[in-house]
Design a protein around this motif. Structure first.
Motif, PDB file in Angstrom:
ATOM      1  N   ASP A 227     106.427 -22.533 -42.155  1.00 57.91           N
ATOM      2  CA  ASP A 227     106.958 -22.004 -40.641  1.00 57.91           C
ATOM      3  C   ASP A 227     106.161 -20.829 -40.326  1.00 57.91           C
ATOM      4  OD1 ASP A 227     108.676 -20.146 -39.022  1.00 57.91           O
ATOM      5  OD2 ASP A 227     110.255 -21.847 -39.338  1.00 57.91           O
ATOM      6  N   LYS A 228     105.287 -21.113 -39.285  1.00 61.59           N
ATOM      7  CA  LYS A 228     104.493 -20.225 -38.852  1.00 61.59           C
ATOM      8  C   LYS A 228     104.959 -19.048 -38.332  1.00 61.59           C
ATOM      9  CE  LYS A 228     100.604 -22.446 -38.659  1.00 61.59           C
ATOM     10  NZ  LYS A 228     100.427 -22.865 -40.072  1.00 61.59           N
ATOM     11  N   GLU A 229     106.092 -18.968 -37.703  1.00 64.73           N
ATOM     12  CA  GLU A 229     106.527 -17.743 -37.373  1.00 64.73           C
ATOM     13  C   GLU A 229     107.064 -16.570 -38.571  1.00 64.73           C
ATOM     14  OE1 GLU A 229     110.655 -15.626 -35.169  1.00 64.73           O
ATOM     15  OE2 GLU A 229     110.121 -18.086 -35.047  1.00 64.73           O
ATOM     16  N   THR A 232     103.784 -15.251 -40.332  1.00 62.71           N
ATOM     17  CA  THR A 232     103.125 -14.195 -39.512  1.00 62.71           C
ATOM     18  C   THR A 232     104.155 -12.895 -40.191  1.00 62.71           C
ATOM     19  OG1 THR A 232     103.022 -15.652 -37.860  1.00 62.71           O
ATOM     20  CG2 THR A 232     102.447 -13.160 -37.346  1.00 62.71           C
TER      21      THR A 232
END
Length: 322
Positions: A227-229, A232
């Motif tokens: 999950d990119k978010e 980060t």
């Protein structure tokens, strides 16, 4: 309580693979036992490994954070009718699912009376749930200690309720560094077992402080976020799902390094016992062990499964767990 009681309805709702069973092959007895567990119990279960140690006949086992009861019902079959399994969980909805299926499982296993019980309560305060000192042979836990803000209290309570020679066998999530405040306060990352993950070195210091033997690493596998978010927010920290075993070794058992021979015959591990990442014992083979492993085998339920003698050529070489 909210995340596991309301938001997650089945394992597919999880956003990371932190709670996925490890790839180590399961003994046939465990695979067969798993097939007899009710479907609702399995789908509402969110563990990150399979915490099924060896040599369980007639043992008393406590499962911390037992959820919908999958591991309890699995172990119920492996300890047999003379054994007993207690599950404790803080989430009312999960405890209800587990309790609902007691009669179904006892009938399925062919038991005359139940050998499992489920309690609602906190693993940091087992005394409040009525659990006495030195009352269990084994404490297990499957991916829930990371959800407890006070890890020391959990290990201290587990140590208290274990009999001398008893074992804590548990899987959990560990971090490659201490986590930032931003990560630790993130609601989804907490629910997904990452925000509360212990820096792996801290497990060693807490275990020693509480009185346990040094942790023995059994298995470990990397966790992917996907999950990119969330990636980060986490930054360069890495996570693993790992299974450790800790023993409550009485001082009288510590006598120095030795040599051991596995007698063979433990169900599912008749010819070979993979004890941890450092020690695999083959039936009839002489193995040099350090003082810590000699004391563990001598004082625990494994004592009758081994021939143990003092001394040993390379026994003093320290076995590190990385």
């Amino acid at each position: 309580q909210d995340y596991y009681g309301k938001e997650l309805q089945k394992s597919e709702d999880l956003k990371t693979n932190a709670c996925v069973t490890s790839a180590r092959p399961l003994p046939k007895a465990v695979r067969d036992a798993l097939e007899r567990v009710h479907e609702e119990v399995v789908t509402r279960y969110y563990g990150c490994g399979l915490v099924i140690p060896e040599c369980l006949a007639a043992c008393r086992i406590l499962d911390l954070g037992s959820g919908s009861g999958r591991d309890c019902y699995l172990l119920s079959q492996l300890v047999g009718e003379r054994g007993h399994v207690t599950g404790i969980d803080m989430t009312e909805g999960q405890v209800e699912v587990a309790k609902k299926h007691i009669a179904y499982h006892m009938d399925k296993f062919g038991y005359r009376k139940s050998n499992v019980e489920f309690l609602q309560g906190y693993m940091e305060k087992l005394g409040d749930a009525g659990l006495a000192d030195e009352s269990y042979d084994i404490v297990i836990s499957n991916c829930v200690i990371n959800l407890a803000p006070d890890k020391r209290a959990v290990l201290r309570e587990a140590y208290r309720v274990l009999k001398p020679g008893g074992e804590m066998y548990f899987s959990d999530v560990y971090a490659s560094q201490r986590l930032s405040e931003t990560v630790r306060k993130h609601r989804v990352l907490w629910g997904e077992c990452l925000a509360g993950a212990l820096y792996w070195r801290d497990l060693y210091s807490i275990a020693e402080e509480v009185g346990f033997s040094p942790p023995c690493l059994v298995t470990a596998s990397p966790i992917t976020i996907g999950d990119k978010e969330l990636e980060t927010i986490i930054g360069d920290c890495r996570f693993v799902s790992a299974t450790f075993r800790l023993f409550k070794v009485p001082g009288s058992s510590r006598t120095g390094p030795g040599q051991v021979i596995y007698n063979g015959g433990i169900v599912g591990h008749e010819r070979e016992l993979m004890f941890d990442a450092n020690f695999t014992f083959k039936e009839g083979e002489v193995v040099d062990v350090d003082a810590e492993m000699a004391a563990i085998l001598r004082s625990s339920r494994f004592a009758e499964e081994f021939l143990i003698r003092g001394g040993g050529a390379n026994a003093a070489a320290l076995q590190g767990c990385c």
